[in-house]
Design a protein around this motif. Structure first.
Motif, mmCIF file in Angstrom:
data_model
loop_
_atom_site.group_PDB
_atom_site.id
_atom_site.type_symbol
_atom_site.label_atom_id
_atom_site.label_comp_id
_atom_site.label_asym_id
_atom_site.label_seq_id
_atom_site.Cartn_x
_atom_site.Cartn_y
_atom_site.Cartn_z
ATOM 1 N N PHE A 126 -5.516 5.763 -2.790
ATOM 2 C CA PHE A 126 -6.040 6.641 -1.811
ATOM 3 C C PHE A 126 -7.239 7.490 -2.455
ATOM 4 O O PHE A 126 -8.300 7.218 -1.730
ATOM 5 C CB PHE A 126 -5.021 7.579 -1.173
ATOM 6 C CG PHE A 126 -5.717 8.180 0.042
ATOM 7 C CD1 PHE A 126 -5.738 7.477 1.290
ATOM 8 C CD2 PHE A 126 -5.758 9.504 0.280
ATOM 9 C CE1 PHE A 126 -6.315 8.042 2.234
ATOM 10 C CE2 PHE A 126 -6.259 10.244 1.161
ATOM 11 C CZ PHE A 126 -6.634 9.584 2.422
ATOM 12 N N ARG A 175 -9.129 3.783 -0.928
ATOM 13 C CA ARG A 175 -8.502 2.862 0.122
ATOM 14 C C ARG A 175 -8.152 3.607 1.182
ATOM 15 O O ARG A 175 -7.906 4.796 1.149
ATOM 16 C CB ARG A 175 -7.390 2.138 -0.504
ATOM 17 C CG ARG A 175 -7.723 0.993 -1.489
ATOM 18 C CD ARG A 175 -6.398 0.174 -1.816
ATOM 19 N NE ARG A 175 -6.473 -0.551 -2.898
ATOM 20 C CZ ARG A 175 -5.611 -1.334 -3.536
ATOM 21 N NH1 ARG A 175 -4.340 -1.330 -2.955
ATOM 22 N NH2 ARG A 175 -5.679 -2.305 -4.413
ATOM 23 N N PRO A 176 -8.192 2.835 2.424
ATOM 24 C CA PRO A 176 -7.464 3.831 3.456
ATOM 25 C C PRO A 176 -6.034 3.783 3.514
ATOM 26 O O PRO A 176 -5.388 3.080 2.551
ATOM 27 C CB PRO A 176 -7.787 2.717 4.717
ATOM 28 C CG PRO A 176 -8.181 1.386 4.162
ATOM 29 C CD PRO A 176 -8.565 1.698 3.059
ATOM 30 N N VAL A 202 -3.593 2.645 5.221
ATOM 31 C CA VAL A 202 -2.943 1.451 5.265
ATOM 32 C C VAL A 202 -3.049 0.545 3.952
ATOM 33 O O VAL A 202 -2.089 -0.333 3.835
ATOM 34 C CB VAL A 202 -3.318 0.664 6.682
ATOM 35 C CG1 VAL A 202 -2.626 1.274 7.641
ATOM 36 C CG2 VAL A 202 -4.837 0.588 6.599
ATOM 37 N N ARG A 261 10.703 9.310 15.286
ATOM 38 C CA ARG A 261 9.412 9.229 15.972
ATOM 39 C C ARG A 261 9.251 7.596 16.045
ATOM 40 O O ARG A 261 8.885 7.029 17.000
ATOM 41 C CB ARG A 261 8.463 10.103 15.560
ATOM 42 C CG ARG A 261 8.582 11.493 16.090
ATOM 43 C CD ARG A 261 7.649 12.297 15.338
ATOM 44 N NE ARG A 261 6.146 12.030 15.303
ATOM 45 C CZ ARG A 261 5.331 12.192 16.363
ATOM 46 N NH1 ARG A 261 5.717 13.017 17.090
ATOM 47 N NH2 ARG A 261 4.100 11.821 16.033
ATOM 48 N N VAL A 275 8.501 5.449 19.299
ATOM 49 C CA VAL A 275 7.224 4.764 19.565
ATOM 50 C C VAL A 275 7.525 3.197 19.533
ATOM 51 O O VAL A 275 6.915 2.527 20.337
ATOM 52 C CB VAL A 275 6.255 4.872 18.361
ATOM 53 C CG1 VAL A 275 5.067 3.919 18.244
ATOM 54 C CG2 VAL A 275 5.866 6.413 18.125
ATOM 55 N N PHE A 293 5.614 -1.854 14.977
ATOM 56 C CA PHE A 293 4.740 -1.674 13.984
ATOM 57 C C PHE A 293 5.668 -1.735 12.715
ATOM 58 O O PHE A 293 6.623 -0.759 12.707
ATOM 59 C CB PHE A 293 3.543 -0.734 14.049
ATOM 60 C CG PHE A 293 3.987 0.708 13.904
ATOM 61 C CD1 PHE A 293 4.025 1.359 12.778
ATOM 62 C CD2 PHE A 293 4.823 1.197 15.037
ATOM 63 C CE1 PHE A 293 4.486 2.443 12.618
ATOM 64 C CE2 PHE A 293 5.077 2.379 15.145
ATOM 65 C CZ PHE A 293 4.978 3.106 13.922
ATOM 66 N N GLN A 345 2.654 4.933 6.492
ATOM 67 C CA GLN A 345 1.314 5.792 6.596
ATOM 68 C C GLN A 345 0.504 5.904 8.029
ATOM 69 O O GLN A 345 -0.729 6.148 8.062
ATOM 70 C CB GLN A 345 0.411 5.058 5.628
ATOM 71 C CG GLN A 345 1.001 4.645 4.253
ATOM 72 C CD GLN A 345 1.167 6.140 3.425
ATOM 73 O OE1 GLN A 345 1.405 7.256 3.922
ATOM 74 N NE2 GLN A 345 1.418 5.884 2.101
ATOM 75 N N THR A 346 1.140 5.556 8.866
ATOM 76 C CA THR A 346 0.550 5.713 10.093
ATOM 77 C C THR A 346 1.074 6.856 10.968
ATOM 78 O O THR A 346 0.081 7.917 11.479
ATOM 79 C CB THR A 346 0.903 4.647 11.101
ATOM 80 O OG1 THR A 346 0.391 3.326 10.451
ATOM 81 C CG2 THR A 346 0.387 4.625 12.598
ATOM 82 N N LEU A 347 2.374 7.233 11.147
ATOM 83 C CA LEU A 347 2.671 8.404 12.086
ATOM 84 C C LEU A 347 3.009 9.514 10.799
ATOM 85 O O LEU A 347 3.611 9.482 10.087
ATOM 86 C CB LEU A 347 3.914 8.144 12.800
ATOM 87 C CG LEU A 347 4.098 7.108 13.986
ATOM 88 C CD1 LEU A 347 5.461 7.079 14.256
ATOM 89 C CD2 LEU A 347 3.121 7.739 14.950
ATOM 90 N N PRO A 348 2.395 10.584 11.530
ATOM 91 C CA PRO A 348 2.482 11.729 10.489
ATOM 92 C C PRO A 348 3.751 12.365 10.795
ATOM 93 O O PRO A 348 4.673 11.936 11.670
ATOM 94 C CB PRO A 348 1.574 13.017 11.178
ATOM 95 C CG PRO A 348 1.280 12.170 12.632
ATOM 96 C CD PRO A 348 1.677 10.779 12.745
ATOM 97 N N GLY A 396 1.670 18.241 7.159
ATOM 98 C CA GLY A 396 0.419 17.098 6.978
ATOM 99 C C GLY A 396 -0.428 17.202 8.013
ATOM 100 O O GLY A 396 -0.083 17.806 9.210
ATOM 101 N N ARG A 397 -1.700 16.601 7.917
ATOM 102 C CA ARG A 397 -2.687 16.311 9.087
ATOM 103 C C ARG A 397 -1.885 15.679 10.223
ATOM 104 O O ARG A 397 -1.032 14.855 10.143
ATOM 105 C CB ARG A 397 -3.729 15.386 8.534
ATOM 106 C CG ARG A 397 -4.842 15.616 9.351
ATOM 107 C CD ARG A 397 -6.192 14.700 8.727
ATOM 108 N NE ARG A 397 -7.002 15.000 9.545
ATOM 109 C CZ ARG A 397 -7.831 15.957 9.752
ATOM 110 N NH1 ARG A 397 -7.680 17.117 9.019
ATOM 111 N NH2 ARG A 397 -8.953 16.100 10.616
ATOM 112 N N ASN A 398 -2.049 16.338 11.272
ATOM 113 C CA ASN A 398 -1.601 15.840 12.588
ATOM 114 C C ASN A 398 0.099 15.861 12.697
ATOM 115 O O ASN A 398 0.521 15.260 13.706
ATOM 116 C CB ASN A 398 -2.149 14.246 13.012
ATOM 117 C CG ASN A 398 -3.490 14.267 12.941
ATOM 118 O OD1 ASN A 398 -4.233 14.900 13.512
ATOM 119 N ND2 ASN A 398 -4.229 13.162 12.263
ATOM 120 N N GLY A 399 0.715 16.535 11.785
ATOM 121 C CA GLY A 399 2.130 16.676 11.715
ATOM 122 C C GLY A 399 2.617 17.787 12.673
ATOM 123 O O GLY A 399 1.742 18.326 13.649
#
Lengths: 256, 538
Positions: A100, A105-106, A108, A167, A171, A183, A187-190, A194-197
């Motif tokens: 990362f 890298r992104p 994902v 979660r 989803v 899915f 590394q998608t759902l927070p 952390g960020r967006n958690g």
């Protein structure tokens, strides 16, 4: 053989492969050569090659842990196993950080060496198994202040993974209603941190640098760094006692 | 409206030269108070051309407000894709008379006095072609063209960029749309991109700043604090936004932001913390991670593209709020929880509860078969979001009757019923456009009063677009700028609205005209519409 008579710390004795060193080196060599060959031919992805390599390493490692149990007892063998496995687990998270932050890298694409296992079920199961193992050791008398901290840390880490699994399942149920496949990629759902958690989203919470801003890959690197660090310190402090009082759970005769 | 007139000539005050102005004031109406916004549908539906909505019809159209017949009521113009564009003549008390303009296929719309005859004209950007111009001949609109404006344009902004007293135009194209619709015709053409059109007596003179763009938004914003308006082009599809500094007639590309949007949908400029310095807000697309049913609808998109975000990229697929600091701009949208409002289009600030703090409204949603084939009617249904400004850059997500789930695109705020509060007009896609009448007044004890200002100038820039106003009150100083373009494809009224905290007294109104000349007005009365007319010195 008296432990006190040795100058080597008991923990180092425990993690020393001893007579299994050569088989481990051979297994590692085979894993690297076979893995490089397969990767070079493009036959299998990295996660599959890594899994094969780990499977090869597991053979001599299992003999080593069997001997640990015979020598020092079941609890010591468990500690030896958890040190090795959590060590690898931490390497996996360190690789994600490299992917990362250094390879840019992104999220994902930053899933470590065995990306196929980077799913919520695996994280959830792994962390609660680790928690159970540590709990067992605790009950068996493996106690010091670092162990208390480690158990608290592991509990919180596992609770975060429980939140993430819940979660994920929610989803997935929503996706099913939409006729969409579940899915698999993590590394998608927070999570909570952390960020967006959860902590970042709650109405009354303030932003706390790092705790509400770090990307998931960094949050879980630090969770595991803390866990491995506390495990090592707890083992360093607790190993002398653990290895001097052989566990009741033994397999066969000890080789001293 | 009860009317009383004060006519005062100001020549000098406070020891520095001021330009002479004539001031008149009109009492604003009493507002109805239900504690929330009340929705009225307008007889206008922005329809797409096919039987099913696909990209890029899905982007919808804009809305503009302004006084077209000089009756002091703000009229509404709604652009349409398939059907005719509509004018809603404001006949007072939120009663509107609809007139169709025999033209459609439009995207953006602005009400602006292009020719400086003191009658506001209407300019549309077209889906594929060059902007269309409706010349206002004493309240009657006649189709014409903007001489010299020859490049396809999706979005536009108007302002006096060269300081010569007339209005210039900035346009930008949305090339993906042109490529999809025009194919080889576009690919083998001169293309489009970003243009600055300087207004001259012989028509507009074009200067091309970029040969390609994926622009959904254009705004004029002072990036370097030199008092001049710079150009910001907001691009879609991960194309970095373009920023051009206005330097002695040259447009110099710059990169002022360390973080900015990845798919810029709209811009808005507002002083949200009343420090006298404007902030810049840009919308993007990001789901609310608290709402898992919403997250599920986004999951395929997130796995395909949104998660391809790399750490080193300055772009993030989320709203940004750029605040100027000593070290440059800082994006505070995430810290203030304004970053994730869904698939957002127009986002605009305005003091909706008249407490002196500008609140934020963002309209959301998406309909497109090629993106959301798995959703009923191919529609991503998301609520519009309203954030009450609590002060100190803190916001609270409230409802206020504005959480519509219609698929909004263009949106503007204006006082349509002359009662001192901002109403809202939204141009929805595939559902009726709506007016949200502001009846908040009793909802918040801190809110209540207002002052509205109409500038007029005896120049080609008759509405003094680009002027900066500071209202000094006992509760603080509030800044507003005169803009006629805002948000997504939309045009706002040149009439400026100040919310004034209850029990605050008005001290003075400072005006910095577009040519840098000041005026200072005292003796203001609360809840009035103040008309300030500038006469040039002999």
């Amino acid at each position: 053989m008296s432990l006190q008579a040795r100058s080597v710390h008991p923990l180092l004795q425990l993690i020393n492969p001893k007579q299994h060193s050569l088989p481990l080196v051979i297994a590692l060599t085979i894993a690297v050569v076979v893995g490089a060959f397969i990767l070079g031919r493009g036959v299998l992805p990295l996660w599959a090659v890594t899994s094969i390599g780990l499977g090869i390493l597991l053979v001599p490692a299992s003999f080593k842990w069997r001997d640990d149990a015979r020598t020092w007892g079941f609890s010591a063998a468990l500690l030896s196993m958890i040190l090795a496995l959590q060590g690898f687990h931490f390497i996996e998270h360190a690789v994600q950080i490299v992917q990362f932050y250094l390879l840019d890298r992104p999220g994902v694409g930053s899933q470590g060496l065995i990306s196929a296992l980077n799913v919520e079920w695996v994280h959830f199961s792994w962390n609660w198994i680790v928690w159970l193992v540590l709990g067992f050791l605790f009950v068996r008398g493996f106690r010091n202040v670092w162990m208390y901290l480690l158990l608290a840390w592991t509990t919180l880490h596992s609770l975060e993974h429980t939140y993430m699994l819940v979660r994920y399942l929610q989803v997935t149920a929503e996706l099913r209603e939409l006729g969409q496949p579940a899915f698999q990629v993590s590394q998608t759902l927070p999570g909570i941190l952390g960020r967006n958690g959860l902590l970042a989203l709650c109405d009354w919470c303030a932003r706390i640098p790092g705790f509400t801003t770090a990307p998931r890959v960094l949050v879980h690197f630090w969770w595991n760094f803390g866990e491995v660090a506390l495990l090592f310190v707890a083992a360093w402090r607790g190993a002398p006692k653990l290895l001097s009082t052989k566990s009741a759970f033994t397999f066969g005769k000890p080789r001293l | 409206m009860k009317t009383f007139i004060l006519t005062i000539l100001f020549f000098t005050a406070l020891g520095f030269a001021q330009v002479p102005v004539t001031v008149s004031a009109t009492l604003l109406n009493e507002s109805e108070c239900s504690g929330q916004f009340v929705t009225f549908e307008l007889d206008h539906i922005t329809k797409t051309r096919g039987s099913e909505v696909t990209l890029y019809d899905s982007n919808g159209s804009g809305v503009a407000v302004g006084d077209l017949d000089n009756d002091s009521d703000i009229d509404i113009v709604l652009a349409n894709l398939k059907n005719n564009n509509s004018i809603f003549w404001n006949e007072g008390n939120l009663s509107f008379r609809k007139e169709e303009l025999t033209h459609g296929d439009s995207r953006g719309v602005t009400i602006v006095d292009v020719d400086g005859d003191s009658w506001n004209d209407v300019v549309f950007t077209q889906n594929l072609g060059t902007p269309s111009y409706w010349h206002n001949v004493q309240g009657k609109l006649e189709y014409s063209n903007l001489r010299g404006v020859d490049a396809p344009a999706y979005t536009m902004a108007w302002g006096d960029l060269d300081g010569d007293g007339d209005l210039d135009l900035v346009t930008a194209s949305y090339d993906s749309l042109l490529e999809k619709e025009l194919r080889d015709t576009f690919l083998f053409s001169d293309g489009a991109g970003v243009f600055v059109y300087t207004n001259t007596p012989d028509g507009f003179v074009a200067e091309r700043l970029a040969e390609k763009s994926q622009a959904l938004a254009v705004t004029l914003f002072d990036l370097n604090g030199d008092g001049k308006q710079d150009i910001l082009i907001g691009n879609d599809f991960e194309v970095p936004d373009y920023y051009y500094l206005n330097q002695d007639g040259e447009w110099i590309e710059t990169h002022p932001f360390s973080r900015y949007t990845r798919n810029t949908m709209s811009f808005d400029v507002a002083d949200i913390d009343n420090d006298g310095v404007n902030e810049l807000f840009a919308t993007d697309m990001k789901p609310n991670f608290n709402d898992l049913s919403e997250v599920a609808m986004w999951m395929e998109l997130m796995n395909k593209g949104f998660n391809k975000q790399v750490r080193s990229s300055p772009q993030r697929p989320e709203n940004v709020l750029q605040k100027r600091t000593e070290d440059g701009f800082e994006n505070i949208a995430y810290d203030k929880k304004l970053d994730a409002t869904g698939w957002s289009w127009a986002g605009e600030f305005g003091d909706l509860n008249n407490d002196g703090l500008q609140d934020l409204y963002v309209v959301n949603g998406m309909i497109a078969k090629d993106v959301f084939a798995f959703l009923p009617n191919y529609e991503l249904v998301e609520k519009n979001r309203i954030f009450q400004n609590l002060g100190n850059n803190n916001f609270d997500n409230v409802d206020w009757g504005l959480a519509s789930t219609a698929s909004g695109r263009g949106m503007v705020m204006a006082d349509l019923d002359n009662d001192g509060d901002l109403d809202i007009v939204v141009n929805n896609l595939e559902s009726p456009s709506v007016v949200f009448e502001n009846q908040l007044c009793s909802e918040n004890q801190t809110g209540g009063d207002a002052l509205e200002v109409n500038l007029s100038w005896n120049s080609a820039n008759t509405n003094a677009i680009g002027a900066r106003l500071k209202l000094n009150t006992s509760a603080g100083t509030f800044r507003r700028d005169v803009y006629v373009t805002s948000g997504y494809l939309s045009g706002e009224s040149s009439r400026v609205h100040f919310g004034v905290p209850k029990n605050a007294t008005l001290i003075s109104l400072e005006i910095l005209w577009p040519d840098g000349q000041p005026s200072n007005i005292t003796d203001l009365q609360i809840n009035t519409l103040v008309s300030v007319a500038r006469k040039e010195l002999p």
